[in-house]
Design a protein around this motif. Structure first.
Motif, PDB file in Angstrom:
ATOM      1  N   LEU A 145      17.265  -1.857 -51.016  1.00 14.26           N
ATOM      2  CA  LEU A 145      16.450  -2.326 -52.146  1.00 14.26           C
ATOM      3  C   LEU A 145      15.017  -2.598 -51.689  1.00 14.26           C
ATOM      4  O   LEU A 145      14.057  -2.271 -52.396  1.00 14.26           O
ATOM      5  CB  LEU A 145      17.074  -3.575 -52.773  1.00 14.26           C
ATOM      6  CG  LEU A 145      16.374  -4.150 -53.986  1.00 14.26           C
ATOM      7  CD1 LEU A 145      16.318  -3.133 -55.125  1.00 14.26           C
ATOM      8  CD2 LEU A 145      17.076  -5.418 -54.457  1.00 14.26           C
ATOM      9  N   GLN A 146      14.866  -3.185 -50.510  1.00 17.10           N
ATOM     10  CA  GLN A 146      13.527  -3.436 -49.975  1.00 17.10           C
ATOM     11  C   GLN A 146      12.769  -2.123 -49.768  1.00 17.10           C
ATOM     12  O   GLN A 146      11.588  -2.024 -50.087  1.00 17.10           O
ATOM     13  CB  GLN A 146      13.619  -4.209 -48.647  1.00 17.10           C
ATOM     14  CG  GLN A 146      14.130  -5.615 -48.786  1.00 17.10           C
ATOM     15  CD  GLN A 146      13.232  -6.468 -49.662  1.00 17.10           C
ATOM     16  OE1 GLN A 146      12.011  -6.506 -49.491  1.00 17.10           O
ATOM     17  NE2 GLN A 146      13.829  -7.137 -50.624  1.00 17.10           N
ATOM     18  N   VAL A 147      13.460  -1.110 -49.246  1.00 15.72           N
ATOM     19  CA  VAL A 147      12.838   0.204 -49.046  1.00 15.72           C
ATOM     20  C   VAL A 147      12.428   0.798 -50.383  1.00 15.72           C
ATOM     21  O   VAL A 147      11.325   1.334 -50.531  1.00 15.72           O
ATOM     22  CB  VAL A 147      13.793   1.151 -48.275  1.00 15.72           C
ATOM     23  CG1 VAL A 147      13.274   2.578 -48.285  1.00 15.72           C
ATOM     24  CG2 VAL A 147      13.986   0.660 -46.850  1.00 15.72           C
ATOM     25  N   LYS A 148      13.309   0.677 -51.368  1.00 15.82           N
ATOM     26  CA  LYS A 148      13.014   1.211 -52.705  1.00 15.82           C
ATOM     27  C   LYS A 148      11.779   0.541 -53.309  1.00 15.82           C
ATOM     28  O   LYS A 148      10.990   1.180 -54.001  1.00 15.82           O
ATOM     29  CB  LYS A 148      14.227   1.021 -53.618  1.00 15.82           C
ATOM     30  CG  LYS A 148      14.118   1.725 -54.929  1.00 15.82           C
ATOM     31  CD  LYS A 148      15.418   1.637 -55.706  1.00 15.82           C
ATOM     32  CE  LYS A 148      15.291   2.452 -56.976  1.00 15.82           C
ATOM     33  NZ  LYS A 148      16.530   2.477 -57.747  1.00 15.82           N
ATOM     34  N   LYS A 149      11.592  -0.738 -53.022  1.00 18.39           N
ATOM     35  CA  LYS A 149      10.435  -1.488 -53.512  1.00 18.39           C
ATOM     36  C   LYS A 149       9.180  -1.201 -52.684  1.00 18.39           C
ATOM     37  O   LYS A 149       8.112  -1.722 -52.973  1.00 18.39           O
ATOM     38  CB  LYS A 149      10.714  -2.991 -53.460  1.00 18.39           C
ATOM     39  CG  LYS A 149      11.703  -3.481 -54.467  1.00 18.39           C
ATOM     40  CD  LYS A 149      11.877  -4.986 -54.302  1.00 18.39           C
ATOM     41  CE  LYS A 149      12.813  -5.571 -55.313  1.00 18.39           C
ATOM     42  NZ  LYS A 149      12.974  -7.025 -55.138  1.00 18.39           N
ATOM     43  N   THR A 200       8.966  -1.284 -46.548  1.00 21.26           N
ATOM     44  CA  THR A 200       9.490  -0.681 -45.328  1.00 21.26           C
ATOM     45  C   THR A 200       8.965  -1.456 -44.130  1.00 21.26           C
ATOM     46  O   THR A 200       8.104  -2.333 -44.269  1.00 21.26           O
ATOM     47  CB  THR A 200       9.088   0.795 -45.231  1.00 21.26           C
ATOM     48  OG1 THR A 200       7.663   0.880 -45.258  1.00 21.26           O
ATOM     49  CG2 THR A 200       9.691   1.602 -46.369  1.00 21.26           C
ATOM     50  N   LEU A 201       9.455  -1.107 -42.968  1.00 20.20           N
ATOM     51  CA  LEU A 201       9.090  -1.821 -41.756  1.00 20.20           C
ATOM     52  C   LEU A 201       8.693  -0.817 -40.687  1.00 20.20           C
ATOM     53  O   LEU A 201       9.487   0.057 -40.345  1.00 20.20           O
ATOM     54  CB  LEU A 201      10.293  -2.656 -41.288  1.00 20.20           C
ATOM     55  CG  LEU A 201      10.100  -3.578 -40.112  1.00 20.20           C
ATOM     56  CD1 LEU A 201       9.150  -4.719 -40.465  1.00 20.20           C
ATOM     57  CD2 LEU A 201      11.454  -4.145 -39.692  1.00 20.20           C
ATOM     58  N   PRO A 202       7.482  -0.920 -40.140  1.00 20.72           N
ATOM     59  CA  PRO A 202       7.111  -0.044 -39.030  1.00 20.72           C
ATOM     60  C   PRO A 202       7.969  -0.359 -37.799  1.00 20.72           C
ATOM     61  O   PRO A 202       8.362  -1.512 -37.593  1.00 20.72           O
ATOM     62  CB  PRO A 202       5.643  -0.396 -38.759  1.00 20.72           C
ATOM     63  CG  PRO A 202       5.169  -1.096 -39.989  1.00 20.72           C
ATOM     64  CD  PRO A 202       6.371  -1.765 -40.580  1.00 20.72           C
ATOM     65  N   LEU A 203       8.249   0.662 -37.000  1.00 22.84           N
ATOM     66  CA  LEU A 203       9.061   0.464 -35.789  1.00 22.84           C
ATOM     67  C   LEU A 203       8.472  -0.583 -34.850  1.00 22.84           C
ATOM     68  O   LEU A 203       9.200  -1.232 -34.111  1.00 22.84           O
ATOM     69  CB  LEU A 203       9.188   1.779 -35.007  1.00 22.84           C
ATOM     70  CG  LEU A 203      10.159   2.812 -35.531  1.00 22.84           C
ATOM     71  CD1 LEU A 203      10.054   4.083 -34.709  1.00 22.84           C
ATOM     72  CD2 LEU A 203      11.574   2.292 -35.535  1.00 22.84           C
ATOM     73  N   ALA A 259      17.236  -0.938 -38.973  1.00 25.65           N
ATOM     74  CA  ALA A 259      17.404   0.526 -39.026  1.00 25.65           C
ATOM     75  C   ALA A 259      17.118   1.063 -40.421  1.00 25.65           C
ATOM     76  O   ALA A 259      16.418   2.062 -40.585  1.00 25.65           O
ATOM     77  CB  ALA A 259      18.816   0.911 -38.590  1.00 25.65           C
ATOM     78  N   VAL A 260      17.631   0.397 -41.435  1.00 33.95           N
ATOM     79  CA  VAL A 260      17.424   0.871 -42.811  1.00 33.95           C
ATOM     80  C   VAL A 260      15.950   0.770 -43.179  1.00 33.95           C
ATOM     81  O   VAL A 260      15.368   1.730 -43.701  1.00 33.95           O
ATOM     82  CB  VAL A 260      18.299   0.079 -43.808  1.00 33.95           C
ATOM     83  CG1 VAL A 260      17.934   0.422 -45.253  1.00 33.95           C
ATOM     84  CG2 VAL A 260      19.783   0.352 -43.555  1.00 33.95           C
ATOM     85  N   ARG A 261      15.322  -0.352 -42.896  1.00 27.22           N
ATOM     86  CA  ARG A 261      13.941  -0.571 -43.325  1.00 27.22           C
ATOM     87  C   ARG A 261      12.919   0.258 -42.540  1.00 27.22           C
ATOM     88  O   ARG A 261      11.824   0.519 -43.039  1.00 27.22           O
ATOM     89  CB  ARG A 261      13.612  -2.057 -43.265  1.00 27.22           C
ATOM     90  CG  ARG A 261      14.432  -2.797 -44.333  1.00 27.22           C
ATOM     91  CD  ARG A 261      14.106  -4.252 -44.501  1.00 27.22           C
ATOM     92  NE  ARG A 261      12.699  -4.458 -44.676  1.00 27.22           N
ATOM     93  CZ  ARG A 261      12.052  -5.475 -44.103  1.00 27.22           C
ATOM     94  NH1 ARG A 261      12.665  -6.334 -43.336  1.00 27.22           N
ATOM     95  NH2 ARG A 261      10.767  -5.629 -44.300  1.00 27.22           N
ATOM     96  N   THR A 262      13.255   0.686 -41.317  1.00 23.94           N
ATOM     97  CA  THR A 262      12.328   1.518 -40.537  1.00 23.94           C
ATOM     98  C   THR A 262      12.507   3.003 -40.811  1.00 23.94           C
ATOM     99  O   THR A 262      11.717   3.816 -40.331  1.00 23.94           O
ATOM    100  CB  THR A 262      12.500   1.282 -39.022  1.00 23.94           C
ATOM    101  OG1 THR A 262      13.840   1.591 -38.658  1.00 23.94           O
ATOM    102  CG2 THR A 262      12.131  -0.138 -38.628  1.00 23.94           C
ATOM    103  N   GLY A 263      13.550   3.375 -41.546  1.00 24.30           N
ATOM    104  CA  GLY A 263      13.815   4.782 -41.816  1.00 24.30           C
ATOM    105  C   GLY A 263      14.814   5.406 -40.851  1.00 24.30           C
ATOM    106  O   GLY A 263      15.251   6.539 -41.044  1.00 24.30           O
TER     107      GLY A 263
END
Length: 180
Positions: free
Chosen positions: A16-20, A23-26, A64-68
């Protein structure tokens, strides 16, 4: 028992955070918050040491999810592995404490991604773990260069230094238990 509901909730929240667009840089620190539960208990009414390691998995999953990376794991049919860890405990986590978990990549070499995680209660560190992690394909660890290229970070360098390099070196000297 493994926290399947927490795991599913962590994935759903991160997605959900990614969809919004969150995202999070590595190179940044991922952070999640959770509460100590009765299923986390040991006989001293604090979080069980084994449960701490299990819950750290939730922090790595969110990261992992938020960084892609999670998307690439599915796309490439890759897996994840922990090949070593060390943990320090400083403060007890007591019943129903609100825990902030932080996850970050602290080093990368040819084969491994070194992840540091910590748990905090009321702004005080409770535990800290350093993990040697890898991405697998067909049951074998692949080179980190492939992983970074898939994430669009082919030039990102973060060689092990300081305590991470010392841990890697000392771990190489550690003997395996004798075979009977």
């Amino acid at each position: 028992m493994y926290p399947f509901i927490r795991y599913a909730t962590t994935i759903a929240h991160a997605a959900l955070q990614v969809k919004k667009g969150n995202t999070l840089p590595l190179s940044k620190v991922g952070e999640i918050t959770l509460r100590w539960r009765l299923t986390d208990i040991d006989n001293f009414l604090e979080m069980n040491n084994g449960r701490v390691l299990t819950l750290y998995y939730l922090g790595r999953t969110d990261f992992a999810v938020r960084t892609g990376l999670g998307k690439q794991l599915l796309k490439q049919r890759w897996g994840l592995v922990v090949a070593g860890s060390t943990i320090q405990y400083r403060k007890r986590i007591r019943a129903f404490d609100k825990v902030t978990m932080k996850t970050q990549i602290v080093a990368i070499d040819k084969r491994w991604i070194y992840v540091e995680q910590s748990m905090w209660v009321k702004g005080k560190p409770c535990s800290s773990a350093l993990l040697r992690t890898g991405v697998t394909e067909g049951g074998k660890v692949i080179e980190t260069a492939r992983v970074l290229a898939a994430l669009g970070k082919a030039d990102w360098k973060l060689p092990p230094t300081g305590y991470v390099a010392e841990w890697i070196e000392s771990d190489q000297d550690r003997p395996w238990p004798p075979m009977d």
